[in-house]
Design an enzyme around this catalytic site. Sequence first.
Site, PDB file in Angstrom:
ATOM      1  N   SER A  39      10.664  36.984  41.103  1.00 18.70           N
ATOM      2  CA  SER A  39      11.264  37.953  41.967  1.00 18.70           C
ATOM      3  C   SER A  39      12.642  37.967  41.789  1.00 18.70           C
ATOM      4  CB  SER A  39      10.474  37.966  43.316  1.00 18.70           C
ATOM      5  OG  SER A  39      11.409  38.423  44.227  1.00 18.70           O
ATOM      6  N   SER A  67      65.518  38.178  40.490  1.00 18.44           N
ATOM      7  CA  SER A  67      66.044  39.267  41.445  1.00 18.44           C
ATOM      8  C   SER A  67      66.327  40.470  40.655  1.00 18.44           C
ATOM      9  CB  SER A  67      67.202  39.064  42.234  1.00 18.44           C
ATOM     10  OG  SER A  67      67.495  39.893  42.978  1.00 18.44           O
TER      11      SER A  67
END
Length: 468
Positions: free
Chosen positions: A140, A318
């Site tokens: 199953s 940055s």
Amino acid sequence: MTYRVEHDLLGDKEVPAGAYWGVHTARARENFPITGTAISAYPHLIEALAAVKEAAARANAELGLLSPEDAEAICAACKEIRAGALHDEFVVDVVQGGAGTSTNMNANEVIANRALELLGHEKGDYARLHPNEHVNLGQSTNDAYPSAVRLATIIAVRELSEAMIVLERAYAAKAAEFRDLLKMGRTQLQDAVPMTLGQEFGTYAVMLGEDRLRLTEAVALLHEINLGATAIGTGLNAAPGYAGAACRHLREITGLPLVTSADLVEATQDCGAFVHLSGVLKRIAVKLSKGCNDLRLLSSGPRAGLNEINLPPVQAGSSIMPGKINPVIPEVVNQIAFEVIGNDVTVTMAAEAGQLQLNAFEPIILHALSESITHLRSGCLVLARRCVEGITANVGVMRGYVDNSIGLVTALNPSIGYAAATEIAKEALASGRGVAELVVEKGLLPADELARLLRPETVARLVPPAPA
């Protein structure tokens, strides 16, 4: 594109003629457009499903339920999949309703159609070899899928453990390199007492080693499987002896010390092992993140922070501030940790939501655990190779903090007494002068004795290295 027509309980449906998947998979693709991530993105799961199906075929052949020819074809298809073939045919979304039925049927159909090819038949010729009748024989979804999830998780955890060793060794190497570098320890972000930078980095290595042991303990629980339980644990439709035979063959295929659960009804509904593992993954994430917080603090600055260590620059920091470098590697590991902590909540709720004889939510448990394990693995490797291995120490900065710290007076308590040490601390704080300078000036200790007391091996209680 040409199509073949397949049939299920809802009726006929066209399936691309070249697809190895069939009607059940086609419906699942329509029903679950959830994450956009197919189970093909989880190769460990695909290989585990193929191993389960191969073990089942071997067991059924051994019990006389599958012909040798059909069993051989199914096993051959499974071996190909375990070797990496046909993974792109596993197309259902990883998050799905139905307790994993769609994943199980996707596997059944791909294996059946490849086996049909090997037998010299067309895809979809299920009268000859059927996904349910032959590939899924004695099974199953409720025992095949959980067993495969456990196998996949065991393999993935092994890779995470290996990555943790890489990071552990990187921290240990830095601990040795920084063994004699004196610095201030801090509690509650305030000066505490002196220590060495080597001791600080050694702590991270020790924590990783402890967590690897906890991970080994947690994954051991996953070696108990419920293959042979079929729908709810009673073994209905599986032949006598099937569960033991299937587990034995799965041990041979995987090389793992798998055992059949002593109570298959309990094993089919219980997700406790996944909850336990997820908790250990959260523990690892929390401690990794804490270490990364420390790295960001220790490297903060460079002019207006602690600046005790330098993280290797890996990219510009940055788009507006020239020359800025950010601690991007620790930051990404922090974010992985946040994800893992959230995934632990998902696993917890999914395990709790099981009802009666089945938990229908193992697909999201698989998804959450897989993401946590694979991302932690990547995070450990990136942190080791792109950050920890390249860390350098700012010796002068650290020594300056020690010399100017009020916390230094704690190391002198046994020699000058608590009261005198308190007065020295107050005066040093008020005047801005150094503790050592005031101690000598007031005649509390001679300079040579003070120097001896403030040596790194003394204040940090270092153990002399073993002879080579």
